[in-house]
Design a protein around this motif. Structure first.
Motif, PDB file in Angstrom:
ATOM      1  N   GLY A 128       0.796  -1.221   0.000  1.00 32.48           N
ATOM      2  CA  GLY A 128       0.000   0.000   0.000  1.00 32.48           C
ATOM      3  C   GLY A 128       0.826   1.267   0.000  1.00 32.48           C
ATOM      4  N   CYS A 129       1.993   1.238  -0.655  1.00 27.54           N
ATOM      5  CA  CYS A 129       2.851   2.430  -0.709  1.00 27.54           C
ATOM      6  C   CYS A 129       2.316   3.414  -1.754  1.00 27.54           C
ATOM      7  N   MET A 130       2.168   4.652  -1.361  1.00 27.75           N
ATOM      8  CA  MET A 130       1.768   5.709  -2.288  1.00 27.75           C
ATOM      9  C   MET A 130       2.721   6.886  -2.137  1.00 27.75           C
ATOM     10  N   LEU A 131       2.970   7.567  -3.241  1.00 27.31           N
ATOM     11  CA  LEU A 131       3.949   8.645  -3.232  1.00 27.31           C
ATOM     12  C   LEU A 131       3.297   9.949  -2.801  1.00 27.31           C
ATOM     13  N   ALA A 146      16.839  12.125  -6.600  1.00 22.26           N
ATOM     14  CA  ALA A 146      15.540  12.633  -6.158  1.00 22.26           C
ATOM     15  C   ALA A 146      15.156  11.921  -4.875  1.00 22.26           C
ATOM     16  N   THR A 147      14.364  12.589  -4.056  1.00 22.94           N
ATOM     17  CA  THR A 147      13.873  12.005  -2.813  1.00 22.94           C
ATOM     18  C   THR A 147      12.373  11.806  -2.924  1.00 22.94           C
ATOM     19  N   ALA A 148      11.944  10.553  -2.813  1.00 27.75           N
ATOM     20  CA  ALA A 148      10.528  10.196  -2.868  1.00 27.75           C
ATOM     21  C   ALA A 148      10.034   9.919  -1.453  1.00 27.75           C
ATOM     22  N   ARG A 149       9.026  10.658  -1.023  1.00 31.05           N
ATOM     23  CA  ARG A 149       8.427  10.466   0.298  1.00 31.05           C
ATOM     24  C   ARG A 149       7.195   9.591   0.144  1.00 31.05           C
ATOM     25  N   LEU A 150       7.154   8.490   0.874  1.00 30.75           N
ATOM     26  CA  LEU A 150       6.110   7.489   0.708  1.00 30.75           C
ATOM     27  C   LEU A 150       5.249   7.358   1.955  1.00 30.75           C
ATOM     28  N   VAL A 151       3.985   7.001   1.739  1.00 32.14           N
ATOM     29  CA  VAL A 151       3.057   6.622   2.807  1.00 32.14           C
ATOM     30  C   VAL A 151       2.624   5.197   2.510  1.00 32.14           C
ATOM     31  N   ALA A 152       2.848   4.279   3.450  1.00 31.71           N
ATOM     32  CA  ALA A 152       2.525   2.870   3.263  1.00 31.71           C
ATOM     33  C   ALA A 152       1.420   2.455   4.216  1.00 31.71           C
TER      34      ALA A 152
END
Length: 313
Positions: A128-131, A146-152
């Motif tokens: 369930g990872c979303m950017l 690049a830095t990708a911040r994720l919400v899982a």
């Protein structure tokens, strides 16, 4: 006894068909520089009285799974992160292929990301990872990442991989020396550095569940912001800031072999900066810009990636 080392760490990614359900196959090995992606569950102190001065056992709180992944901006793997940020691209061509990503989509894909330390062994599957946000810097030298911040949604830890044998990509990195910044189609000179941040501003759906996980993450109003540091040589940008007119900014990278990446903010608004003379050296001006929806195009930004991959699925 084997000890975990970052040099041996692995990462594999696959897009989910059902949110929070890792697919059985289709994972791709992803290049990355570092990651803080993880799950944590804090403890709540007991507030109960009547048992003496020593406290009773703490209670577990809700689970939070999120973190950052630092990735190279390259010709192939970066397309997975662009799809996570903007949704499915419009792909065309017969090799090389052109993938065009538009902002504004209400439907964003979820991913399953596995990080592995084979020598322990420890494999952590984040479903369930979303950017939530992606950002990078433009400068004269150094590594372009690049830095990708994720919400899982959650984390599952096992001793064997759940990603199978992931597919490999050809790593063709862009460098800062491959880059160019344009304003309204013309090269923008005297730029010392620049920053770009695109945010989906995900809204976590924190419903009551027995496992303490979130139910999902919905995109809200997006934001595209950044910063440009320029040597003060003319009044073009200052005049735009004073007049309040928007402009189009393009950040583009092209490899000699033909692969390319461009990112266009179609309607950029500049604040009026303070021009300081700090000493005998050159005078610089800093513009912390904001982008908005372009009424003619109907979107805020466009990302285009040219490579040898036919589709991102």
């Amino acid at each position: 006894m084997a000890r975990a080392q970052g040099a041996r760490a692995q990462m594999a990614l696959a897009f989910e068909t059902v949110y929070g359900s890792p697919p059985g196959n289709g994972f791709t090995r992803m290049p990355f520089a570092s990651t803080s992606l993880g799950s944590e569950q804090p403890l709540l102190d007991s507030e109960l009285l009547g048992y003496g001065r020593d406290p009773l056992a703490p209670i577990k709180d809700a689970v939070t799974a999120d973190g950052d992944v630092v990735v190279p901006i390259d010709a192939e793997a970066f397309g997975f992160w662009l799809k996570a940020a903007f949704g499915d691209p419009v792909s065309s061509g017969a090799g090389p292929y052109t993938h065009t990503f538009h902002s504004g989509s209400w439907v964003l894909p979820s991913m399953s990301i596995e990080t592995g330390m084979p020598e322990v062994p420890r494999y952590a599957m984040y479903s369930g990872c979303m950017l939530d946000q992606i950002s990078w810097q433009v400068q004269r030298s150094g590594l372009l990442t690049a830095t990708a911040r994720l919400v899982a949604q959650g984390e599952t830890i096992t001793a064997i991989t759940g990603a199978g044998v992931p597919g490999d990509l050809a790593l063709q990195r862009f460098g800062h020396f491959n880059g160019e910044i344009s304003r309204n189609g013309a090269a923008l000179g005297n730029v010392v550095s620049a920053e770009i941040t695109y945010a989906n501003n995900l809204d976590r759906i924190e419903t009551i569940r027995s496992d303490g996980r979130i139910d999902g993450a919905d995109p809200s109003i997006a934001a595209l912001t950044g910063k440009i540091e320029v040597r003060f040589a003319d009044s073009t940008l200052v005049a735009q800031a004073i007049n309040g007119d928007p402009c189009a900014l393009e950040f583009a990278y092209v490899l000699p072999s033909g692969e390319g990446f461009s990112f266009v903010a179609h309607a950029v608004y500049l604040p009026r900066p303070r021009i300081e003379i700090a000493g005998p050296q050159g005078v610089q001006a800093s513009f912390e810009w904001q982008a908005a929806r372009d009424s003619a195009l109907g979107r805020m930004c466009t990302a285009t990636l040219i490579n040898s991959i036919g589709t991102y699925s």
